[in-house]
Design an enzyme around this catalytic site. Structure first.
Site, PDB file in Angstrom:
ATOM      1  N   CYS A   1      -7.640  -2.576   3.923  1.00 46.15           N
ATOM      2  CA  CYS A   1      -6.941  -1.660   3.732  1.00 46.15           C
ATOM      3  C   CYS A   1      -7.694  -1.015   2.366  1.00 46.15           C
ATOM      4  O   CYS A   1      -8.756  -0.266   2.733  1.00 46.15           O
ATOM      5  CB  CYS A   1      -5.237  -1.196   3.780  1.00 46.15           C
ATOM      6  SG  CYS A   1      -5.167   0.765   3.980  1.00 46.15           S
TER       7      CYS A   1
ATOM      8  N   CYS B   1       0.960  -1.391  -0.050  1.00 47.67           N
ATOM      9  CA  CYS B   1       0.567   0.013   0.503  1.00 47.67           C
ATOM     10  C   CYS B   1       1.099   1.693   0.143  1.00 47.67           C
ATOM     11  O   CYS B   1       2.306   1.195   0.388  1.00 47.67           O
ATOM     12  CB  CYS B   1      -1.129   0.094   1.441  1.00 47.67           C
ATOM     13  SG  CYS B   1      -2.022   1.249   1.167  1.00 47.67           S
ATOM     14  N   HIS B   2       0.496   2.540  -0.339  1.00 41.92           N
ATOM     15  CA  HIS B   2       1.070   3.301  -0.763  1.00 41.92           C
ATOM     16  C   HIS B   2       1.800   4.220   0.857  1.00 41.92           C
ATOM     17  O   HIS B   2       2.328   5.263   1.039  1.00 41.92           O
ATOM     18  CB  HIS B   2       0.644   4.598  -1.405  1.00 41.92           C
ATOM     19  CG  HIS B   2       0.280   4.657  -2.552  1.00 41.92           C
ATOM     20  ND1 HIS B   2       1.708   4.856  -3.999  1.00 41.92           N
ATOM     21  CD2 HIS B   2      -0.335   3.340  -4.067  1.00 41.92           C
ATOM     22  CE1 HIS B   2       1.350   4.660  -4.966  1.00 41.92           C
ATOM     23  NE2 HIS B   2       0.405   4.292  -5.169  1.00 41.92           N
ATOM     24  N   THR B   3       0.645   4.032   1.620  1.00 40.21           N
ATOM     25  CA  THR B   3       0.848   4.164   3.059  1.00 40.21           C
ATOM     26  C   THR B   3       2.207   3.667   3.599  1.00 40.21           C
ATOM     27  O   THR B   3       2.945   3.929   4.514  1.00 40.21           O
ATOM     28  CB  THR B   3      -0.218   3.650   4.319  1.00 40.21           C
ATOM     29  OG1 THR B   3      -1.311   4.451   3.417  1.00 40.21           O
ATOM     30  CG2 THR B   3       0.558   4.230   5.828  1.00 40.21           C
TER      31      THR B   3
ATOM     32  N   CYS C   1     -15.584   3.569  20.357  1.00 38.99           N
ATOM     33  CA  CYS C   1     -15.475   2.235  20.540  1.00 38.99           C
ATOM     34  C   CYS C   1     -17.827   2.251  20.429  1.00 38.99           C
ATOM     35  O   CYS C   1     -18.133   2.332  20.301  1.00 38.99           O
ATOM     36  CB  CYS C   1     -15.507   1.022  21.133  1.00 38.99           C
ATOM     37  SG  CYS C   1     -13.963   0.865  19.445  1.00 38.99           S
TER      38      CYS C   1
ATOM     39  N   HIS D   1       0.538  -4.253   6.192  1.00 39.30           N
ATOM     40  CA  HIS D   1      -0.564  -3.194   6.795  1.00 39.30           C
ATOM     41  C   HIS D   1      -1.422  -4.475   6.342  1.00 39.30           C
ATOM     42  O   HIS D   1      -2.799  -4.165   6.437  1.00 39.30           O
ATOM     43  CB  HIS D   1      -1.072  -2.352   7.583  1.00 39.30           C
ATOM     44  CG  HIS D   1      -0.800  -1.490   6.465  1.00 39.30           C
ATOM     45  ND1 HIS D   1      -0.321  -0.873   5.293  1.00 39.30           N
ATOM     46  CD2 HIS D   1      -2.304  -0.760   5.713  1.00 39.30           C
ATOM     47  CE1 HIS D   1      -0.869  -0.072   4.462  1.00 39.30           C
ATOM     48  NE2 HIS D   1      -2.052   0.173   4.717  1.00 39.30           N
ATOM     49  N   GLU D   2      -1.768  -4.897   4.869  1.00 44.11           N
ATOM     50  CA  GLU D   2      -2.669  -4.958   4.088  1.00 44.11           C
ATOM     51  C   GLU D   2      -2.367  -6.755   4.276  1.00 44.11           C
ATOM     52  O   GLU D   2      -1.913  -7.104   2.798  1.00 44.11           O
ATOM     53  CB  GLU D   2      -2.873  -4.090   3.297  1.00 44.11           C
ATOM     54  CG  GLU D   2      -4.067  -4.640   2.174  1.00 44.11           C
ATOM     55  CD  GLU D   2      -4.495  -3.787   1.069  1.00 44.11           C
ATOM     56  OE1 GLU D   2      -4.868  -2.513   1.520  1.00 44.11           O
ATOM     57  OE2 GLU D   2      -3.512  -4.392   0.252  1.00 44.11           O
TER      58      GLU D   2
ATOM     59  N   CYS E   1     -10.501   4.430  17.808  1.00 40.70           N
ATOM     60  CA  CYS E   1     -10.532   3.221  18.969  1.00 40.70           C
ATOM     61  C   CYS E   1      -9.168   3.738  19.365  1.00 40.70           C
ATOM     62  O   CYS E   1      -8.134   3.790  18.943  1.00 40.70           O
ATOM     63  CB  CYS E   1     -10.395   1.904  19.060  1.00 40.70           C
ATOM     64  SG  CYS E   1     -10.337   0.379  19.706  1.00 40.70           S
TER      65      CYS E   1
ATOM     66  N   CYS F   1     -13.546   0.668  24.196  1.00 40.35           N
ATOM     67  CA  CYS F   1     -13.947   2.108  24.385  1.00 40.35           C
ATOM     68  C   CYS F   1     -14.216   3.225  24.198  1.00 40.35           C
ATOM     69  O   CYS F   1     -15.640   2.843  23.417  1.00 40.35           O
ATOM     70  CB  CYS F   1     -12.238   3.093  24.053  1.00 40.35           C
ATOM     71  SG  CYS F   1     -12.742   2.490  22.695  1.00 40.35           S
TER      72      CYS F   1
ATOM     73  N   ARG G   1      -3.911   2.785  20.543  1.00 43.56           N
ATOM     74  CA  ARG G   1      -2.674   2.729  19.850  1.00 43.56           C
ATOM     75  C   ARG G   1      -1.547   4.122  20.306  1.00 43.56           C
ATOM     76  O   ARG G   1      -1.113   4.358  19.789  1.00 43.56           O
ATOM     77  CB  ARG G   1      -4.280   4.084  19.418  1.00 43.56           C
ATOM     78  CG  ARG G   1      -3.911   5.973  18.613  1.00 43.56           C
ATOM     79  CD  ARG G   1      -3.571   5.380  17.394  1.00 43.56           C
ATOM     80  NE  ARG G   1      -3.078   6.136  16.432  1.00 43.56           N
ATOM     81  CZ  ARG G   1      -1.966   6.917  16.056  1.00 43.56           C
ATOM     82  NH1 ARG G   1      -0.601   5.243  16.484  1.00 43.56           N
ATOM     83  NH2 ARG G   1      -1.165   7.283  15.278  1.00 43.56           N
TER      84      ARG G   1
ATOM     85  N   ARG H   1      -2.312  -3.322  -7.238  1.00 43.22           N
ATOM     86  CA  ARG H   1      -2.068  -4.125  -5.820  1.00 43.22           C
ATOM     87  C   ARG H   1      -0.943  -4.712  -5.933  1.00 43.22           C
ATOM     88  O   ARG H   1      -1.578  -5.911  -7.143  1.00 43.22           O
ATOM     89  CB  ARG H   1      -3.232  -4.513  -4.966  1.00 43.22           C
ATOM     90  CG  ARG H   1      -4.158  -3.349  -3.636  1.00 43.22           C
ATOM     91  CD  ARG H   1      -2.836  -3.214  -2.810  1.00 43.22           C
ATOM     92  NE  ARG H   1      -3.438  -2.378  -1.715  1.00 43.22           N
ATOM     93  CZ  ARG H   1      -3.416  -0.300  -2.088  1.00 43.22           C
ATOM     94  NH1 ARG H   1      -2.910  -0.502  -2.825  1.00 43.22           N
ATOM     95  NH2 ARG H   1      -4.340  -0.533  -0.855  1.00 43.22           N
TER      96      ARG H   1
ATOM     97  N   CYS I   1     -12.561  -2.028  20.313  1.00 44.55           N
ATOM     98  CA  CYS I   1     -11.793  -2.913  21.163  1.00 44.55           C
ATOM     99  C   CYS I   1     -13.559  -3.214  21.205  1.00 44.55           C
ATOM    100  O   CYS I   1     -13.834  -4.452  22.636  1.00 44.55           O
ATOM    101  CB  CYS I   1     -11.393  -2.239  22.417  1.00 44.55           C
ATOM    102  SG  CYS I   1     -11.695  -0.625  23.102  1.00 44.55           S
TER     103      CYS I   1
END
Length: 707
Positions: free
Chosen positions: A505, A375-377, A433, A397-398, A441, A430, A445, A700, A427
């Site tokens: 993602c 991903c570009h992130t 959520c 992350h994907e 969430c 919190c 974090r 992708r 979660c």
């Protein structure tokens, strides 16, 4: 009596004795049931004659099995279990230098259909699949009949034991054992079967032995019979009324022995124990109720250390145990060394390293990542422009994978579950959520933002003792990763992981920006700035929502042809116009669009996206992530006159709750996923994959992490 000692100091066999024979052709169902129950109580093993499986089918089953094992090694590679794999399915061949007695074997699931992985079904011989599927139909019917008799013998409904094993979700596992001639006496050391029941067919070469009355007995085969062995789970469900039979295999010095056991077992997470109808004050439970997975784990942990101390055949028993062990149990609680792509410095090539991955702590899940996409992130953080970027780290992350193990207190997933790790946690406890107003969430974090785990504020990754930071709480550019349990979405196990990994993602971000954040209505006019993966997902979402005009905006005109497939029906290239793009869109749409989406991460484009919206009601959604320190701006009058500017993270989807729903929509062909995948490479080719991403021709690229 010490069975462990007797089986090794005694001769290979002391006696020959016929085990019970049950003739299913007997017209008296009561007599057949009585014979099955008596054999199960006294022996835990019996042979079935006239069982209804055609003799010709059994002959063909043995023939295709023999043909497979006689193929050259090169032709078995397609179904060979990888050397570093934790899977139990596949072909395994012994290494004579390391294992002097044990069988070659082929294992694969045969029922239910959702458990079948065709990757491990041989294509040669050509009729292997046809024969195995026909045999499966027969053996499942026979199993239901036997289990029905056993239930009746307990005074219960015929379906009681079947339901205790999982009902229609009960797993059937075919294991073909191949024992070539050898001087070794033991092919498989003494054991009881972890499963509920085993139904075994053998070739003409004897070798099965059972232990009874302090002696080992050879099993004399009846031609075309099926041997039924009571396993641990039926013994436990019957509260000890039925015996689990201790048995072993010996190897012939001159002839090849083969056997075809079908193991009937619960799913890993099913709790199995004495049936409540059989226990009470006068007959308390003799066994603890456990998930099948936990039972197997406890049994192996209990038995193996003893063998390690004093048994010459420990390695044989270990091989046997691990072949029946749910895939992940061999590594639970252990540090795993695996391959990962480590980013040591910004803009420097990623390095494929041997990384140590620690076991999960409380509230954590260790996942075997099978496929991960770029991903570009990931590229953004790797570039050094991300203010939260830490080095050295493992990006990614994907992805999608299988749970290897879980830490204390984890209840919603377990080893063997198919999952998608989610950078956006959920979660459900919190204030975010519980608010019902956001998918954000706050529980983990503070840890994921600084590359560590919440429990002890440390990383689970290291290389030669040096910690490696986590990334976005996921770090999927690794064969194994550890994530918080609130960041794991359990999905349909039949979904193809090499496809649904994209639902971690980009695709959900685009779809959700339309469905959840903007809530586009039918007949709306939509403008999309940037036609990468996220922009195309926005287009797909807009089309699904019923938008009438979907205008794609990109400086690469070649993207229009692809974008049409996702719903874009008009295209504008800003380079083709002298005036600002927002003015072009306003003129084109009689005052502006109803909704616009910025999918690039450029603050100037964000302003243009807002200002191309219609006065009074136009909404612009910021989807792209801008570089560190960038600020957005516009004239306040743009907002005063009714335009709305908002942003979205992960498309507003609640990760653990709604990612499984997205997978279901994909499986029902309601959303696209495959169409976003333009390249498939391996983890070892990850730097090449990033080059493709930067060239602009790649939507992708999915990486197979096993290579």
């Amino acid at each position: 009596m010490n069975v462990e000692r007797d089986q090794h100091i005694s001769p290979p066999c002391l006696l020959t004795k016929k085990i019970p024979i049950v003739d299913l052709s007997d017209p008296s169902d009561e007599l057949v049931a009585h014979a099955v129950v008596k054999a199960s109580e006294e022996w835990g093993i019996f042979q079935l004659a006239n069982h209804g499986i055609p003799a010709e089918l059994m002959r063909r089953l043995q023939e295709v099995g023999r043909q497979f094992f006689e193929l050259p090694a090169s032709e078995k590679e397609s179904v060979t279990r990888p050397a570093d794999s934790q899977d139990i399915e596949g072909f395994f061949s012994k290494d004579p230098k390391k294992l002097k007695a044990w069988d070659d074997h082929l294992i694969h699931n045969i029922w239910p259909p959702s458990s079948i992985n065709c990757r491990y079904w041989p294509n040669n011989p050509s009729d292997y699949r046809e024969v195995t599927e026909e045999y499966t139909r027969n053996v499942t019917n026979l199993t239901e009949k036997i289990v029905g008799y056993l239930s009746k013998g307990l005074g219960l409904r015929r379906e009681a034991l079947k339901e205790g094993l999982g009902g229609d979700k009960t797993q059937y596992v075919m294991r073909i054992n191949y024992y070539p001639p050898s001087d070794s006496a033991i092919g498989a050391p003494a054991h009881t079967d972890f499963c509920g029941l085993a139904l075994l067919v053998s070739n003409e070469v004897p070798g099965l032995q059972v232990f009874k009355d302090d002696h080992w007995f050879d099993v004399e085969y009846i031609n075309s019979a099926v041997i039924v062995l009571i396993g641990d789970q039926i013994m436990r469900m019957s509260n000890g009324k039925y015996k689990n039979v201790l048995h072993r295999s010996i190897i012939d010095g001159e002839k090849t022995r083969m056997s075809w056991p079908v193991l009937v077992e619960p799913k890993r997470g099913l709790v199995v124990g004495p049936l409540p109808e059989l226990t009470g004050d006068e007959n308390p439970p003799k066994f603890e109720s456990l998930t099948f997975q936990d039972y197997v784990y406890r049994k192996i942990i209990k038995v193996l250390p003893m063998r390690r101390k004093r048994r010459p055949h420990y390695s044989l028993y270990l091989s046997l145990s691990l072949s029946f062990l749910p895939a992940s149990m061999a590594t639970q609680g252990q540090v795993i060394t695996c391959k990962a792509a480590v980013a040591y410095e910004p803009n420097k090539p990623l390095v494929i390293e041997d990384v140590q991955v620690a076991p999960p702590q409380a509230g954590e899940v260790r996942i075997k990542i099978l496929y991960t996409a770029l991903c570009h992130t990931d590229a953004y953080t790797w570039s050094g422009k991300d203010p939260e970027g830490l080095f050295p780290c493992i990006l990614g992350h994907e992805a999608a994978g299988i749970v290897e193990s879980v830490g204390e207190g984890v209840t919603e997933v377990q080893a063997g579950d198919h999952v998608i790790p989610c950078y956006q946690a959920e979660c459900r406890e919190c204030k975010f959520c519980k608010s019902g107003k956001t998918n954000l969430c706050g529980k983990v974090r503070s840890a994921t933002g600084v590359g560590i785990m919440m429990n002890d504020r440390k990383s689970r990754f290291s290389v030669n003792g040096k910690p490696i930071y986590h990334f976005m709480g996921t770090s999927t550019f690794s064969q194994y990763t550890v994530v918080h349990d609130v960041s794991v979405a359990k999905i349909d196990p039949t979904a193809p992981l090499d496809k649904v990994c994209l639902l971690g993602c980009g695709v959900p971000t685009g779809l959700g920006a339309v469905w959840n954040t903007a809530k586009v209505e039918p007949g709306s006019n939509v403008a999309i700035f940037g036609l990468g993966t996220v922009g195309l997902a926005v287009a797909e979402g807009a089309k699904t929502a019923g938008a009438s005009r979907i205008i794609g905006i990109d400086i690469d005109s070649k993207k229009y042809e692809t974008a049409k497939k996702f719903g874009v029906n008009e295209f504008v290239n800003p380079k083709d116009h002298d005036k600002p793009i927002q003015e072009v869109i306003v003129d084109l749409t009689d005052g502006g669009v109803d909704y616009s989406f910025e999918c690039i991460g450029n603050v100037s484009v964000m302003r243009a996206a807002l200002e191309c919206c219609h006065k009074g009601w136009g909404t612009s959604v910021i989807v792209g992530v801008a570089a560190s320190g960038q600020e957005i701006s516009t004239r306040p009058f743009q907002l005063v006159t009714g335009r709305v500017w908002k942003g979205t993270a992960f498309g507003g989807f609640k990760s653990r709750t709604q990612v499984p729903w997205l997978v279901e929509k994909y499986m029902n062909k309601e959303i696209k996923v495959d169409e976003y995948i333009t390249h498939n490479l391996t983890l070892g080719e990850i730097n090449k994959a990033f080059d493709l991403l930067h060239e602009g021709t790649c939507l992708r690229c999915v990486l197979d992490t096993s290579k």
